[in-house]
Design a protein around this motif. Structure first.
Motif, PDB file in Angstrom:
ATOM      1  N   GLY A  21      55.264  28.334  28.679  1.00 19.62           N
ATOM      2  CA  GLY A  21      56.396  29.038  29.271  1.00 19.62           C
ATOM      3  C   GLY A  21      57.656  28.182  29.320  1.00 19.62           C
ATOM      4  O   GLY A  21      58.766  28.675  29.124  1.00 19.62           O
ATOM      5  N   GLY A  22      57.499  26.894  29.538  1.00 17.43           N
ATOM      6  CA  GLY A  22      58.642  26.001  29.643  1.00 17.43           C
ATOM      7  C   GLY A  22      59.163  25.478  28.322  1.00 17.43           C
ATOM      8  O   GLY A  22      60.297  24.997  28.250  1.00 17.43           O
ATOM      9  N   ILE A  23      58.342  25.549  27.253  1.00 16.10           N
ATOM     10  CA  ILE A  23      58.776  24.996  25.956  1.00 16.10           C
ATOM     11  C   ILE A  23      58.990  26.069  24.890  1.00 16.10           C
ATOM     12  O   ILE A  23      59.497  25.767  23.813  1.00 16.10           O
ATOM     13  CB  ILE A  23      57.782  23.946  25.419  1.00 16.10           C
ATOM     14  CG1 ILE A  23      56.413  24.585  25.101  1.00 16.10           C
ATOM     15  CG2 ILE A  23      57.674  22.767  26.378  1.00 16.10           C
ATOM     16  CD1 ILE A  23      55.454  23.691  24.345  1.00 16.10           C
ATOM     17  N   ARG A  24      58.634  27.298  25.176  1.00 16.57           N
ATOM     18  CA  ARG A  24      58.700  28.361  24.167  1.00 16.57           C
ATOM     19  C   ARG A  24      60.094  28.472  23.547  1.00 16.57           C
ATOM     20  O   ARG A  24      60.238  28.508  22.329  1.00 16.57           O
ATOM     21  CB  ARG A  24      58.273  29.696  24.780  1.00 16.57           C
ATOM     22  CG  ARG A  24      58.237  30.834  23.776  1.00 16.57           C
ATOM     23  CD  ARG A  24      57.767  32.137  24.459  1.00 16.57           C
ATOM     24  NE  ARG A  24      57.556  33.185  23.495  1.00 16.57           N
ATOM     25  CZ  ARG A  24      58.515  33.992  23.029  1.00 16.57           C
ATOM     26  NH1 ARG A  24      59.772  33.868  23.454  1.00 16.57           N
ATOM     27  NH2 ARG A  24      58.220  34.925  22.142  1.00 16.57           N
ATOM     28  N   GLN A  25      61.122  28.532  24.361  1.00 17.53           N
ATOM     29  CA  GLN A  25      62.473  28.678  23.828  1.00 17.53           C
ATOM     30  C   GLN A  25      62.884  27.463  23.004  1.00 17.53           C
ATOM     31  O   GLN A  25      63.579  27.596  21.993  1.00 17.53           O
ATOM     32  CB  GLN A  25      63.497  28.946  24.940  1.00 17.53           C
ATOM     33  CG  GLN A  25      64.865  29.341  24.407  1.00 17.53           C
ATOM     34  CD  GLN A  25      64.824  30.616  23.554  1.00 17.53           C
ATOM     35  OE1 GLN A  25      64.279  31.631  23.963  1.00 17.53           O
ATOM     36  NE2 GLN A  25      65.383  30.542  22.342  1.00 17.53           N
ATOM     37  N   THR A  26      62.448  26.281  23.386  1.00 21.34           N
ATOM     38  CA  THR A  26      62.735  25.083  22.603  1.00 21.34           C
ATOM     39  C   THR A  26      62.138  25.213  21.210  1.00 21.34           C
ATOM     40  O   THR A  26      62.802  24.901  20.207  1.00 21.34           O
ATOM     41  CB  THR A  26      62.170  23.831  23.317  1.00 21.34           C
ATOM     42  OG1 THR A  26      62.826  23.696  24.578  1.00 21.34           O
ATOM     43  CG2 THR A  26      62.368  22.571  22.483  1.00 21.34           C
TER      44      THR A  26
END
Length: 176
Positions: A19-24
């Motif tokens: 959830g915290g790295i998906r956009q990266t």
């Protein structure tokens, strides 16, 4: 000639971090595939991130140059008994435990810096599986040669989706 990286750090992530790295991951992919963004298969990348990230064994390494994400690699262990690549071999290995390297990409500005092998090695370091498998587009012979330089060998070809490229199936024995 490779350019040295100055301030690059590698950070490890797991299934719980998606959830915290998906956009990266999506941002790096968008830059890395900017010249192919019109291709329908390339546009499905978010689905692949979610698919692989849903695996509890998902592992990811992201490279940062300062605070800027500049590349990543990820994959997951193959389900026991479903090591699909074995169909390309005449003799089956005694221990088929496999880690599937799904993606490895580096933003264009950071290519040819040695970052690709650093990411790859960091992802596979300490893995308990006996084998690593990955696929590479058969129309990208330089990438195939790069992976061969890292110890992989081509064992066959596969087209997993009707709209995907034909891929070289590459296998590497891991030092467990």
């Amino acid at each position: 000639m490779e350019r040295p990286l100055t301030d690059t750090t590698l950070r490890h992530y797991s299934h719980d971090d998606l959830g915290g790295i998906r956009q990266t991951l999506l941002d790096v992919h968008e830059d890395a595939y900017a010249d192919r963004r019109h291709e329908e298969f390339v546009q499905r990348f978010p689905w692949f991130v979610d698919h692989w990230g849903a695996n509890e064994g998902f592992a990811c390494v992201i490279a940062y140059d300062g605070d800027v994400p500049v590349g990543f690699t990820y994959g997951a262990p193959a389900t026991t008994g479903r090591e699909w690549w074995q169909g390309h071999l005449d003799t089956q290995p005694e221990d088929p435990a496999t880690f599937s390297v799904s993606e490895l990409m580096v933003r264009p500005k950071w290519r040819k810096t040695g970052l690709g092998p650093r990411l790859h090695d960091a992802l596979l370091a300490g893995r308990p599986e006996s084998w690593a498998v990955l696929t590479v587009d058969t129309k990208r012979p330089r990438l195939q040669a790069m992976y061969e330089g890292w110890g992989y060998r081509k064992i066959g070809e596969n087209q997993p989706f009707p709209d995907s490229p034909v891929y070289a199936v590459m296998l590497n024995k891991l030092d467990c």
